[in-house]
Design a protein around this motif. Structure first.
Motif, PDB file in Angstrom:
ATOM      1  N   ALA A 203      12.797  12.090 -13.368  1.00 21.72           N
ATOM      2  CA  ALA A 203      12.851  13.157 -12.361  1.00 21.72           C
ATOM      3  C   ALA A 203      14.055  14.063 -12.614  1.00 21.72           C
ATOM      4  N   ALA A 204      15.209  13.487 -12.905  1.00 25.12           N
ATOM      5  CA  ALA A 204      16.400  14.294 -13.195  1.00 25.12           C
ATOM      6  C   ALA A 204      16.189  15.128 -14.450  1.00 25.12           C
ATOM      7  N   PHE A 205      15.625  14.527 -15.464  1.00 26.63           N
ATOM      8  CA  PHE A 205      15.374  15.230 -16.728  1.00 26.63           C
ATOM      9  C   PHE A 205      14.441  16.419 -16.522  1.00 26.63           C
ATOM     10  N   LEU A 206      13.376  16.205 -15.741  1.00 27.07           N
ATOM     11  CA  LEU A 206      12.387  17.258 -15.488  1.00 27.07           C
ATOM     12  C   LEU A 206      12.785  18.192 -14.346  1.00 27.07           C
ATOM     13  N   LYS A 207      13.886  17.853 -13.675  1.00 28.68           N
ATOM     14  CA  LYS A 207      14.343  18.621 -12.511  1.00 28.68           C
ATOM     15  C   LYS A 207      13.274  18.650 -11.418  1.00 28.68           C
ATOM     16  N   VAL A 208      12.728  17.469 -11.142  1.00 27.48           N
ATOM     17  CA  VAL A 208      11.698  17.291 -10.120  1.00 27.48           C
ATOM     18  C   VAL A 208      12.308  16.541  -8.942  1.00 27.48           C
ATOM     19  N   ASP A 209      12.095  17.062  -7.750  1.00 29.50           N
ATOM     20  CA  ASP A 209      12.528  16.392  -6.525  1.00 29.50           C
ATOM     21  C   ASP A 209      11.433  15.404  -6.124  1.00 29.50           C
ATOM     22  N   LEU A 210      11.751  14.127  -6.124  1.00 32.84           N
ATOM     23  CA  LEU A 210      10.757  13.110  -5.779  1.00 32.84           C
ATOM     24  C   LEU A 210      10.436  13.093  -4.291  1.00 32.84           C
TER      25      LEU A 210
ATOM     26  N   ALA B  30       0.836  -1.211   0.000  1.00 37.17           N
ATOM     27  CA  ALA B  30       0.000   0.000   0.000  1.00 37.17           C
ATOM     28  C   ALA B  30       0.864   1.252   0.000  1.00 37.17           C
ATOM     29  N   ASN B  31       1.957   1.223   0.734  1.00 42.36           N
ATOM     30  CA  ASN B  31       2.874   2.362   0.760  1.00 42.36           C
ATOM     31  C   ASN B  31       3.526   2.565  -0.609  1.00 42.36           C
ATOM     32  N   ASP B  32       3.931   1.474  -1.257  1.00 40.15           N
ATOM     33  CA  ASP B  32       4.485   1.571  -2.609  1.00 40.15           C
ATOM     34  C   ASP B  32       3.467   2.186  -3.565  1.00 40.15           C
ATOM     35  N   ILE B  33       2.233   1.739  -3.471  1.00 39.92           N
ATOM     36  CA  ILE B  33       1.172   2.255  -4.352  1.00 39.92           C
ATOM     37  C   ILE B  33       1.034   3.763  -4.168  1.00 39.92           C
ATOM     38  N   ARG B  34       0.983   4.204  -2.931  1.00 35.90           N
ATOM     39  CA  ARG B  34       0.857   5.639  -2.658  1.00 35.90           C
ATOM     40  C   ARG B  34       2.025   6.414  -3.271  1.00 35.90           C
ATOM     41  N   ARG B  35       3.223   5.905  -3.114  1.00 32.10           N
ATOM     42  CA  ARG B  35       4.412   6.591  -3.634  1.00 32.10           C
ATOM     43  C   ARG B  35       4.416   6.630  -5.169  1.00 32.10           C
TER      44      ARG B  35
ATOM     45  N   GLU C 179       2.036   9.128  -6.528  1.00 31.51           N
ATOM     46  CA  GLU C 179       2.611  10.472  -6.412  1.00 31.51           C
ATOM     47  C   GLU C 179       3.663  10.699  -7.496  1.00 31.51           C
ATOM     48  N   GLN C 180       4.459   9.700  -7.805  1.00 31.58           N
ATOM     49  CA  GLN C 180       5.426   9.825  -8.899  1.00 31.58           C
ATOM     50  C   GLN C 180       4.706  10.152 -10.207  1.00 31.58           C
ATOM     51  N   GLU C 181       3.612   9.460 -10.463  1.00 31.84           N
ATOM     52  CA  GLU C 181       2.850   9.720 -11.693  1.00 31.84           C
ATOM     53  C   GLU C 181       2.270  11.134 -11.699  1.00 31.84           C
ATOM     54  N   ARG C 182       1.910  11.634 -10.556  1.00 32.94           N
ATOM     55  CA  ARG C 182       1.392  13.011 -10.478  1.00 32.94           C
ATOM     56  C   ARG C 182       2.500  14.028 -10.742  1.00 32.94           C
ATOM     57  N   LEU C 183       3.693  13.757 -10.226  1.00 33.77           N
ATOM     58  CA  LEU C 183       4.808  14.705 -10.323  1.00 33.77           C
ATOM     59  C   LEU C 183       5.509  14.700 -11.682  1.00 33.77           C
ATOM     60  N   LEU C 184       5.597  13.547 -12.307  1.00 35.06           N
ATOM     61  CA  LEU C 184       6.455  13.401 -13.488  1.00 35.06           C
ATOM     62  C   LEU C 184       5.646  13.537 -14.778  1.00 35.06           C
ATOM     63  N   ARG C 185       5.381  14.792 -15.122  1.00 36.56           N
ATOM     64  CA  ARG C 185       4.591  15.118 -16.311  1.00 36.56           C
ATOM     65  C   ARG C 185       5.331  16.151 -17.144  1.00 36.56           C
ATOM     66  N   PHE C 186       5.162  16.048 -18.433  1.00 35.30           N
ATOM     67  CA  PHE C 186       5.848  16.912 -19.389  1.00 35.30           C
ATOM     68  C   PHE C 186       4.903  17.976 -19.932  1.00 35.30           C
ATOM     69  N   ASP C 187       5.446  19.158 -20.208  1.00 33.23           N
ATOM     70  CA  ASP C 187       4.660  20.192 -20.890  1.00 33.23           C
ATOM     71  C   ASP C 187       4.546  19.860 -22.370  1.00 33.23           C
ATOM     72  N   ARG C 188       5.609  19.260 -22.898  1.00 34.16           N
ATOM     73  CA  ARG C 188       5.652  18.813 -24.290  1.00 34.16           C
ATOM     74  C   ARG C 188       6.658  17.682 -24.358  1.00 34.16           C
ATOM     75  N   PHE C 189       6.645  16.939 -25.472  1.00 38.47           N
ATOM     76  CA  PHE C 189       7.619  15.857 -25.628  1.00 38.47           C
ATOM     77  C   PHE C 189       7.891  15.658 -27.109  1.00 38.47           C
ATOM     78  N   SER C 190       9.144  15.850 -27.502  1.00 40.86           N
ATOM     79  CA  SER C 190       9.546  15.775 -28.910  1.00 40.86           C
ATOM     80  C   SER C 190      10.565  14.645 -29.099  1.00 40.86           C
ATOM     81  N   PRO C 191      10.874  14.308 -30.350  1.00 45.26           N
ATOM     82  CA  PRO C 191      11.953  13.333 -30.589  1.00 45.26           C
ATOM     83  C   PRO C 191      13.289  13.771 -29.972  1.00 45.26           C
ATOM     84  N   ASP C 192      13.575  15.060 -29.973  1.00 42.71           N
ATOM     85  CA  ASP C 192      14.801  15.540 -29.322  1.00 42.71           C
ATOM     86  C   ASP C 192      14.755  15.304 -27.814  1.00 42.71           C
ATOM     87  N   ASP C 193      13.578  15.488 -27.212  1.00 38.77           N
ATOM     88  CA  ASP C 193      13.418  15.195 -25.781  1.00 38.77           C
ATOM     89  C   ASP C 193      13.626  13.705 -25.522  1.00 38.77           C
TER      90      ASP C 193
END
Length: 166
Positions: A152-159, A6-11, A14-28
């Motif tokens: 997370a590193a790519f998006l500069k998001v602190d998990l 259950a703790n893994d599921i919660r985490r 949250e990862q799915e909520r945090l790790l989102r892109f504004d856009r995504f291209s082949p270069d990305d």
């Protein structure tokens, strides 16, 4: 054990909520793929890496220590993400908690889907899940961590607390 799942599921939720892109291209995809590769190499993990949209592969790399089996695992994990719009590990953890299997819960045949860790959705603003970042080659929890840490590193998001414990 149930509390740990259950703790893994919660985490992971949250990862799915945090790790989102504004856009995504082949270069990305190229830059992110290299970030995943660097993350895996730093961990000494021999993995195959795939970044795909629904209709095409944008990045694919196989590090030393992989086999043709890893490509098949990637295909099956990626299919799970593209069908359910959740990380393959989250789907697997939810099923473990419910006591159900992937076929009875989601009609996902084993030949085409895998609910093991290592594939994470590419969420793009206003579009939803457009693809998946997938790794295969080490234990599923580590496969998942490689992908999540690299995104997370790519998006500069602190998990923060959403990072899974080892």
């Amino acid at each position: 054990m149930t509390d740990m799942i259950a703790n893994d599921i919660r985490r992971i939720e949250e990862q799915e909520r945090l790790l989102r892109f504004d856009r995504f291209s082949p270069d990305d995809a190229w830059a992110l793929g290299n970030c995943v590769r660097d993350t895996a190499r730093a961990m000494g993990a021999g993995v195959a890496i795939d970044i795909s949209l629904r209709d095409r592969i944008l990045f694919h790399c196989a590090l030393p220590g992989t086999s043709t089996d890893n490509v098949e695992w990637i295909r099956r994990k990626r299919n799970t993400v593209l069908r359910l719009w959740h990380s393959s590990y989250l789907v697997g953890r939810r099923l473990a908690l419910s006591g159900r299997n992937q076929e009875e819960a989601h009609n996902l045949p084993l030949a085409d889907f895998a609910v093991h860790g290592g594939s994470f959705p590419l969420f793009v603003a206003d579009l939803g899940c457009v693809g998946a970042v997938t790794v295969s080659g080490v234990p599923q929890r580590t496969d998942h961590a490689i992908v999540v840490d690299a995104i997370a590193a790519f998006l500069k998001v602190d998990l923060g607390d959403s990072r899974l414990p080892d």
